[in-house]
Scaffold this active site. Structure first.
Site, PDB file in Angstrom:
ATOM      1  N   SER A  52      44.790  11.602 124.638  1.00 60.63           N
ATOM      2  CA  SER A  52      45.087  10.813 125.830  1.00 60.63           C
ATOM      3  C   SER A  52      45.733   9.475 125.464  1.00 60.63           C
ATOM      4  O   SER A  52      45.489   8.913 124.400  1.00 60.63           O
ATOM      5  CB  SER A  52      43.808  10.555 126.617  1.00 60.63           C
ATOM      6  OG  SER A  52      43.177  11.762 126.956  1.00 60.63           O
TER       7      SER A  52
HETATM    8  N1  SAH Z   1      40.168  12.993 125.667  1.00 52.83           N
HETATM    9  C1  SAH Z   1      40.936  13.870 124.811  1.00 52.83           C
HETATM   10  C2  SAH Z   1      42.034  14.499 125.623  1.00 52.83           C
HETATM   11  C3  SAH Z   1      42.353  15.873 125.241  1.00 52.83           C
HETATM   12  S1  SAH Z   1      43.429  16.706 126.379  1.00 52.83           S
HETATM   13  C4  SAH Z   1      41.488  13.059 123.673  1.00 52.83           C
HETATM   14  O1  SAH Z   1      41.401  11.819 123.734  1.00 52.83           O
HETATM   15  O2  SAH Z   1      42.019  13.624 122.716  1.00 52.83           O
HETATM   16  C5  SAH Z   1      42.294  17.592 127.391  1.00 52.83           C
HETATM   17  C6  SAH Z   1      41.426  18.602 126.703  1.00 52.83           C
HETATM   18  O3  SAH Z   1      40.750  19.321 127.721  1.00 52.83           O
HETATM   19  C7  SAH Z   1      42.154  19.638 125.865  1.00 52.83           C
HETATM   20  O4  SAH Z   1      41.674  19.600 124.557  1.00 52.83           O
HETATM   21  C8  SAH Z   1      41.824  20.970 126.545  1.00 52.83           C
HETATM   22  O5  SAH Z   1      41.652  22.034 125.648  1.00 52.83           O
HETATM   23  C9  SAH Z   1      40.524  20.627 127.238  1.00 52.83           C
HETATM   24  N2  SAH Z   1      40.185  21.507 128.360  1.00 52.83           N
HETATM   25  C10 SAH Z   1      40.979  22.043 129.328  1.00 52.83           C
HETATM   26  N3  SAH Z   1      40.273  22.790 130.181  1.00 52.83           N
HETATM   27  C11 SAH Z   1      38.973  22.727 129.746  1.00 52.83           C
HETATM   28  C12 SAH Z   1      37.752  23.320 130.212  1.00 52.83           C
HETATM   29  N4  SAH Z   1      37.696  24.110 131.281  1.00 52.83           N
HETATM   30  N5  SAH Z   1      36.614  23.061 129.517  1.00 52.83           N
HETATM   31  C13 SAH Z   1      36.629  22.246 128.416  1.00 52.83           C
HETATM   32  N6  SAH Z   1      37.751  21.676 127.941  1.00 52.83           N
HETATM   33  C14 SAH Z   1      38.912  21.920 128.597  1.00 52.83           C
END
Ligand code: SAH
Length: 221
Positions: free
Chosen positions: A70
């Site tokens: 993010s």
């Molecule tokens: N806060 C994280 C952002 C990652 S992007 C960071 O700072 O790196 C969002 C993440 O949500 C991705 O890794 C994706 O795989 C996850 N995601 C999407 N749908 C999801 C679900 N139903 N349950 C758990 N994780 C999920």
């Protein structure tokens, strides 16, 4: 506030990190605990080495598996909104991803429950938590839209992936007086949404347009 152990890692210069904090302030982030946690979090260990020179830019960056770490501004904004909701004892994070938001939150909450559906991402985030000696986070490989029933209700719920509407299970696992912060929408338009659970039910308001990866149902193997 909890402190990260930075002894095991090479730290980018304070000047580089301070520049990011100045930028966050100029974008309206005011909460001092949040700014301090952002300053203390070594974002370069949450991206591939090839991208680490860009780690303190205020942008999302690829972390593999079609996902992104993010953008710092949005991490700070969501964390600030969650903080303003009241005391953060137990907090649920949906979408661990690289673990960057996890590391920021871990400094500000009693216990964090972090759920990710892509196993290799979760494994890496867990390693990074160990490296920083973060000891107040429990990880789960699962579909986070179902919440984590065993440990609920939560004082705060934060999601880094956008559903088309707030999942019912997450609302159910929000404590009375608790607050949920997540993007809601589709690939064309998403809004950051805050939901407070009060005696009278759920109060929802939208904050600002955002852009997140979609919340996908089911966990990968
Ligand atoms: N806060 C994280 C952002 C990652 S992007 C960071 O700072 O790196 C969002 C993440 O949500 C991705 O890794 C994706 O795989 C996850 N995601 C999407 N749908 C999801 C679900 N139903 N349950 C758990 N994780 C999920």
């Amino acid at each position: 506030m909890k402190k990260l152990d930075l002894s095991g890692i090479g730290m980018t210069s304070l000047r580089t990190r301070n520049r990011l904090i100045d930028r966050l302030k100029s974008q309206g982030i005011k909460n001092l605990d949040v700014l301090e946690a952002m300053l203390a979090t070594p974002r370069h260990i949450f991206v591939d080495e090839a991208l680490s020179h860009r780690a303190y830019e205020d942008t999302a960056l690829p972390i593999g598996h079609n996902q992104t770490i993010s953008q710092p501004y949005v991490v700070a904004r969501m964390t600030e909104l969650l903080q303003e909701g009241g005391k953060l004892g137990k907090v649920l994070e949906v979408g661990t991803g690289s673990g960057y938001q996890m590391a920021v939150l871990a400094q500000l909450v009693d216990t964090l429950y972090s759920v990710e559906r892509i196993r290799p991402l979760l494994d890496k985030a867990r390693q990074r938590a160990r490296l920083l000696k973060i000891d107040n986070v429990r990880f789960l490989h699962a579909d986070g839209s179902l919440g984590w029933d065993q440990y609920g209700p939560f004082d705060g719920i934060l999601s880094a992936a956008a559903p088309s509407r707030v999942p019912e299970n997450l609302l159910e696992q929000l404590a009375l007086g608790g607050r949920l912060v997540m993007p809601v929408g589709d690939s064309r338009r998403q809004e950051l949404v805050v939901v407070d659970r009060t005696q009278d039910g759920f109060e929802e308001r939208t904050i600002e347009p955002v852009k997140f990866v979609p919340l996908v149902s089911g966990a990968t193997v």
